[in-house]
Each structure stands twice: as C-alpha cells, then as structure tokens.
Design a protein around this motif. Structure first.
Motif, PDB file in Angstrom:
ATOM      1  N   UNK A  79     -28.041   9.760 -36.971  1.00 17.54           N
ATOM      2  CA  UNK A  79     -27.269   9.293 -38.120  1.00 17.54           C
ATOM      3  C   UNK A  79     -25.920   8.753 -37.680  1.00 17.54           C
ATOM      4  N   UNK A  80     -25.385   7.863 -38.488  1.00 18.72           N
ATOM      5  CA  UNK A  80     -24.019   7.400 -38.297  1.00 18.72           C
ATOM      6  C   UNK A  80     -23.321   7.496 -39.647  1.00 18.72           C
ATOM      7  N   UNK A  81     -22.448   8.460 -39.763  1.00 16.06           N
ATOM      8  CA  UNK A  81     -21.656   8.618 -40.966  1.00 16.06           C
ATOM      9  C   UNK A  81     -20.408   7.761 -40.840  1.00 16.06           C
ATOM     10  N   UNK A  82     -20.216   6.859 -41.781  1.00 17.77           N
ATOM     11  CA  UNK A  82     -19.096   5.933 -41.727  1.00 17.77           C
ATOM     12  C   UNK A  82     -18.201   6.171 -42.932  1.00 17.77           C
ATOM     13  N   UNK A  83     -16.960   6.510 -42.671  1.00 15.56           N
ATOM     14  CA  UNK A  83     -16.003   6.782 -43.735  1.00 15.56           C
ATOM     15  C   UNK A  83     -14.870   5.758 -43.724  1.00 15.56           C
ATOM     16  N   UNK A  84     -14.189   5.667 -44.830  1.00 22.39           N
ATOM     17  CA  UNK A  84     -13.037   4.770 -44.953  1.00 22.39           C
ATOM     18  C   UNK A  84     -13.374   3.372 -44.459  1.00 22.39           C
ATOM     19  N   UNK A  85     -14.457   2.837 -44.960  1.00 26.50           N
ATOM     20  CA  UNK A  85     -14.923   1.540 -44.486  1.00 26.50           C
ATOM     21  C   UNK A  85     -13.938   0.431 -44.835  1.00 26.50           C
ATOM     22  N   UNK A  86     -13.880  -0.547 -43.945  1.00 30.79           N
ATOM     23  CA  UNK A  86     -12.980  -1.686 -44.099  1.00 30.79           C
ATOM     24  C   UNK A  86     -13.805  -2.965 -44.108  1.00 30.79           C
ATOM     25  N   UNK A  87     -13.254  -4.021 -44.678  1.00 31.61           N
ATOM     26  CA  UNK A  87     -14.000  -5.297 -44.654  1.00 31.61           C
ATOM     27  C   UNK A  87     -14.383  -5.723 -43.232  1.00 31.61           C
TER      28      UNK A  87
END
Length: 118
Positions: A79-87
C-alpha cells in the motif's frame, strides 16, 4: 509476477488517498516492492520501497513525512498511503517488484492515475 495497482482517482488538494498493489505470485523473486510515479513530461520518480521480509522502508525526499508505504504479506499486497496531497502529486503511479539495494525492478504494474485538483 503480475502486479495490479488500484486506488487512483481525482481528489482535491489536502485530501488523502491510498493506493494498493497486489502481486500475483510468490514474493521470493521480488524481495522489495517499490512505488514510483511519472508526471507528464517528467522522468519517473522513486517514491518509496519496502522489503517483504522485515518491512524495512525507504522513501524519496519529495514524499517523506506525507506518504507511507506498508505491506500485507498474507495478501501479497503493498500500500501507499498519501496524505496532504498537492496538485504537483498528479501523476501515474506504478508499483514495481525487485531490489532496492541494486535499484533494479523487474516487474511493473500498469499504473494508476492520481489527479489532484487545486
């Protein structure tokens, strides 16, 4: 070994998303699983890697502190948990199986698109 990613989609800046990568075969031929991404017009970028045995993790500088890699050996899934995503996180995300130490990945998934709107 076949790798199938899932979990991509369209999200807003600041949102979180979790990508999954399921491996079809034994993990013996791929001691490490990695996540990469490629944005239009840019080179492929290393994001994170994890060893099946021991769960040792490695991260690229651009995602340290925001992305977390994990694995479930019983499900052959990473898995890859991605937080606070940006453009600027908008890209096609790929998982790969191989060796982080030798920087050699022999197996690749088809990719999943992540689009982050501002």
């Amino acid at each position: 070994v076949q790798l199938v990613e899932s979990g991509g989609g369209l999200v807003r800046a600041g949102d979180s998303l979790r990508l999954s990568c399921m491996a079809s075969d034994s993990t013996s031929s791929s001691p490490t699983m990695g996540w990469f991404r490629q944005a239009p017009g840019k080179e492929r970028e290393f994001l994170a890697a994890i060893t099946w045995s021991g769960g040792r993790t490695y991260y690229g500088d651009s995602v340290k502190g925001r992305f977390t890699i994990s694995r479930d050996g019983a499900k052959n899934t990473v898995y890859l948990q991605m937080n606070a995503l940006k453009p600027e996180d908008t890209a096609v995300y790929y998982c790969a199986g191989g060796s982080f130490i030798f920087n050699k990945y022999d197996y690749w998934g088809q990719g999943t698109l992540v689009t982050v709107s501002s």
